[in-house]
Design a protein around this motif. Sequence first.
Motif, PDB file in Angstrom:
ATOM      1  N   ALA A  40      61.497  37.166 -12.687  1.00 42.06           N
ATOM      2  CA  ALA A  40      61.871  38.416 -12.032  1.00 42.06           C
ATOM      3  C   ALA A  40      61.487  39.620 -12.882  1.00 42.06           C
ATOM      4  O   ALA A  40      61.028  40.647 -12.367  1.00 42.06           O
ATOM      5  CB  ALA A  40      63.372  38.420 -11.742  1.00 42.06           C
ATOM      6  N   ARG A  41      61.662  39.518 -14.186  1.00 45.46           N
ATOM      7  CA  ARG A  41      61.293  40.636 -15.063  1.00 45.46           C
ATOM      8  C   ARG A  41      59.775  40.817 -15.111  1.00 45.46           C
ATOM      9  O   ARG A  41      59.279  41.950 -15.134  1.00 45.46           O
ATOM     10  CB  ARG A  41      61.864  40.409 -16.460  1.00 45.46           C
ATOM     11  N   ASP A 101      58.717  42.612 -11.913  1.00 42.44           N
ATOM     12  CA  ASP A 101      59.306  43.926 -11.661  1.00 42.44           C
ATOM     13  C   ASP A 101      58.233  44.993 -11.433  1.00 42.44           C
ATOM     14  O   ASP A 101      57.369  45.210 -12.287  1.00 42.44           O
ATOM     15  CB  ASP A 101      60.196  44.326 -12.844  1.00 42.44           C
TER      16      ASP A 101
END
Length: 253
Positions: free
Chosen positions: A63-64, A67
Amino acid sequence: MKPIAVWLTRRDALPLGHRLAAGLDADLYQPWLNAGETPRELFRRQFRLHRQWVMVTAAGIAARYLDGLPESKHQDPAVVVLDEAARFAIPLLSGHEGGANALAYAVARLTGATPAVTTATEALRPLTLGIGCRRGKTADAIEQAVTSALGHRTLAEVREIATIDLKADEAGLLEFCTRHQLPLRVIARADIAARAWLGQPSAWVQQQVGVDGVCEPCALIASPRGQLIVPKTALDGVTVAVVEDRMTQLEQD
């Protein structure tokens, strides 16, 4: 550059990465080999150069990395996250349009992981079919057996097909799944052998395969909260069982 890429975050996952790259015909990224930029910078630069990604990492790390990158479900590459123990294959981005759901099943077949598909379309299809067949059965023969087992229910209600690992390359079964755009879930023999049997054990299957049956345990393992609504039915060397997910009271409320 290949359409599919496999991304690793740790060297420990390299054997798994090689297996995925070979099985999916994918490029393999080992970011620790690129000293000139951080792993995240490398990923962001390469992200749109591939149509599909398998990220062997934690979902939070993925997810990071993602981003700020997604723009549109019609344009974004598909992303599947696989933990390093190969327990779960999770379509994280572009499940339908990009093919992440189908990729998750492909990853699952290669690794034994559970495909954790969360899109609503699949959730609204309550049926799972367990299928076993003798070697060389055609897609038409499998379809006839499935139609007979379903009765008044339809293939539009089927979420996935489940079978034993020995049938992972069965041409007729693969053709049937492709014809109806149904994902194939492959269950390991060891998992089937460990599951309590519900119906009538088959001496022939035990002799040939080493387990008491195929279609019923496969369907129930693939849909663990489901109810067996059609026990094993056999037609011309093809066996089919049907399991239906029943909504819990919490879901109904």
